[in-house]
Design a protein around this motif. Structure first.
Motif, PDB file in Angstrom:
ATOM      1  N   HIS A 112       0.857  -1.197   0.000  1.00  0.00           N
ATOM      2  CA  HIS A 112       0.000   0.000   0.000  1.00  0.00           C
ATOM      3  C   HIS A 112       0.881   1.231   0.000  1.00  0.00           C
ATOM      4  CE1 HIS A 112       1.052  -0.530   4.187  1.00  0.00           C
ATOM      5  NE2 HIS A 112       0.418   0.559   4.569  1.00  0.00           N
TER       6      HIS A 112
ATOM      7  N   HIS B  81       1.347   3.817   2.088  1.00  0.00           N
ATOM      8  CA  HIS B  81       1.841   4.556   3.256  1.00  0.00           C
ATOM      9  C   HIS B  81       3.355   4.727   3.144  1.00  0.00           C
ATOM     10  CE1 HIS B  81      -1.849   3.610   5.972  1.00  0.00           C
ATOM     11  NE2 HIS B  81      -2.003   4.732   5.284  1.00  0.00           N
TER      12      HIS B  81
ATOM     13  N   ASP C  60       5.857   4.329   5.079  1.00  0.00           N
ATOM     14  CA  ASP C  60       6.801   3.321   5.575  1.00  0.00           C
ATOM     15  C   ASP C  60       6.788   2.044   4.729  1.00  0.00           C
ATOM     16  OD1 ASP C  60       4.186   2.976   6.806  1.00  0.00           O
ATOM     17  OD2 ASP C  60       5.066   1.451   8.113  1.00  0.00           O
ATOM     18  N   HIS C  61       6.012   2.065   3.633  1.00  0.00           N
ATOM     19  CA  HIS C  61       5.955   0.903   2.735  1.00  0.00           C
ATOM     20  C   HIS C  61       6.264   1.268   1.282  1.00  0.00           C
ATOM     21  CE1 HIS C  61       4.090  -1.835   5.751  1.00  0.00           C
ATOM     22  NE2 HIS C  61       3.822  -0.653   6.291  1.00  0.00           N
TER      23      HIS C  61
ATOM     24  N   HIS D 151      -6.870  -2.618   6.052  1.00  0.00           N
ATOM     25  CA  HIS D 151      -5.999  -1.459   6.249  1.00  0.00           C
ATOM     26  C   HIS D 151      -6.584  -0.265   5.507  1.00  0.00           C
ATOM     27  CE1 HIS D 151      -2.261  -0.111   7.998  1.00  0.00           C
ATOM     28  NE2 HIS D 151      -1.856   0.404   6.855  1.00  0.00           N
TER      29      HIS D 151
ATOM     30  N   ASP E  71       0.385  -4.635   5.635  1.00  0.00           N
ATOM     31  CA  ASP E  71       0.011  -3.938   6.872  1.00  0.00           C
ATOM     32  C   ASP E  71      -1.459  -4.266   7.073  1.00  0.00           C
ATOM     33  OD1 ASP E  71       1.317  -2.375   8.684  1.00  0.00           O
ATOM     34  OD2 ASP E  71       1.090  -0.492   7.595  1.00  0.00           O
TER      35      ASP E  71
ATOM     36  N   HIS F 270      -3.572  -2.389  12.583  1.00  0.00           N
ATOM     37  CA  HIS F 270      -2.306  -3.114  12.804  1.00  0.00           C
ATOM     38  C   HIS F 270      -2.520  -4.257  13.783  1.00  0.00           C
ATOM     39  CE1 HIS F 270       0.560   0.495  11.717  1.00  0.00           C
ATOM     40  NE2 HIS F 270       0.076  -0.110  10.643  1.00  0.00           N
TER      41      HIS F 270
HETATM   42 ZN    ZN Z   1       0.040   1.285   6.567  1.00  0.00          ZN
END
Ligand code: ZN
Ligand code: ZN
Length: 348
Positions: free
Chosen positions: A142, A144, A146-147, A212, A243, A280
């Motif tokens: 996805h 976000h 941090d990904h 998510h 996630d 999460h």
């Molecule tokens: Zn995420």
């Protein structure tokens, strides 16, 4: 046969698309993160929101959570049997199976996130993009920060160019194209694509659901889809949970595509529960997913790299051990490894 067809119909739950074209999870276990809670969670240091996660100095971290340099030769020459996996950090894993090299959610930058709410890395990636073996495919769960990291995507393109096939959820294709990617395969839940490796064998990449959401700014919230990934080769299989919060869909993924030789399942960024639970999983729910998808082996990811939430930085690792034992998993069936460690699963 009739039972199988009915099962397949039941499995193909679709993401809901709201009137304004944004995606939405279809499960009652989903609850959209409340904006006010997000601000309180990140700004106000009162008792309820106290940050219990004191990250120690890098000298101490080198003892409690060392970053090991992978054996580059081993990465260049994976075994012909089994799934070889190397945890580079956070949700970034180098997975080598059935003759191809795949990266999950590649983030190699020192920090990630929007300018004011960015997250600084407290453990560096185990290797650089320059040290990686040749990469055939990247899966993105996805968008976000941090990904999905623009800097890392750009550097991977610089090094490997058209060789990489980028597997992304619906709606991320344009961003990938604008960032210089060429071979983009954009899928919705349950859609699959046959990847032709040099060995002439087809390896299926399937986008499967996850509970998510998505967005890089408030205005683009849920304009693109999110998901987990099944990679099924002629001899081996891998599941990347991305996630996710916990929901029943993982049982259906297990029925349709399990068992897996290896799964990479998030175990961190889950506290406080009243805010994080829908989006999460915690270590107990990670063990549930390991069982639901019928994974023979799992590695815990999404911890020990960026401090995204309030739990103590080593709690995910410690708690996973407790939960795996409680669930009576076979020893080492669901493990964590230090950054940079390479393991092979399911080989003969
Ligand atoms: Zn995420
Ligand atoms: Zn994340």
């Amino acid at each position: 046969m009739a039972e199988t067809s009915a099962l397949c119909e039941e499995e193909e739950v679709k993401p809901q698309v709201k009137w304004n074209g944004r995606y939405k999870c279809p499960w009652t276990t989903w609850e959209y993160p409340n904006g006010l809670s997000f601000v309180l969670n990140n700004i106000l240091p009162n008792e309820r929101w106290a940050d219990v996660s004191e990250i120690p100095s890098s000298t101490d971290l080198d003892i409690t959570l060392p970053v090991c340099t992978p054996d580059i030769e081993q990465l260049k020459n994976p075994p012909s049997s089994g799934v070889q996996a190397t945890w580079i950090g956070h949700a970034t894993v180098l997975v080598q199976l059935d003759g191809i090299n795949v990266l999950t959610d590649p983030v190699f930058s020192d920090s990630t996130g929007p300018v004011l709410f960015g997250y600084k890395r407290f453990r560096m990636p185990a290797c650089t993009i320059e040290q990686l073996p040749s990469i055939d495919a990247v899966v993105i769960s996805h968008n976000h920060f941090d990904h999905l990291d623009a800097n890392s995507v750009g550097k991977l393109n610089e090094r490997f160019g058209e060789k990489i096939v980028w597997y992304v959820p619906k709606g991320i294709g344009k961003w990938m194209k604008d960032t210089g990617c060429r071979n983009i395969v954009e899928l919705t839940w349950w859609e699959q694509h046959g990847h032709h490796a040099d060995l002439q064998e087809e390896i299926q990449f399937v986008l499967t659901p996850a509970q998510h959401w998505s967005g890089r700014a408030i205005i683009d919230t849920n304009e693109s889809l999110w998901g987990s990934w099944v990679i099924k080769g002629p001899r081996h299989s891998f599941f990347f949970a991305g996630d996710t919060g916990y929901c029943d869909i993982f049982k259906q993924i297990g029925k349709k595509y399990g068992p897996f030789d290896l799964s990479a399942i998030p175990i961190g960024a889950y506290y406080p529960r009243h805010f994080m639970e829908p989006q999460h999983i915690n270590p107990k729910e990670a063990v549930d997913i390991h069982l639901d998808v019928k994974s023979k082996n799992s590695v815990g990811i999404h911890w020990g790299t960026f401090k995204l939430t309030k739990e103590y930085y080593l709690e995910p690792r410690d708690q996973l051990k407790i939960e795996a034992k409680k669930a009576q998993l076979l020893e080492n069936a669901f493990i964590t490894v230090n950054h940079g460690i390479t393991r092979t699963f399911g080989g003969i």
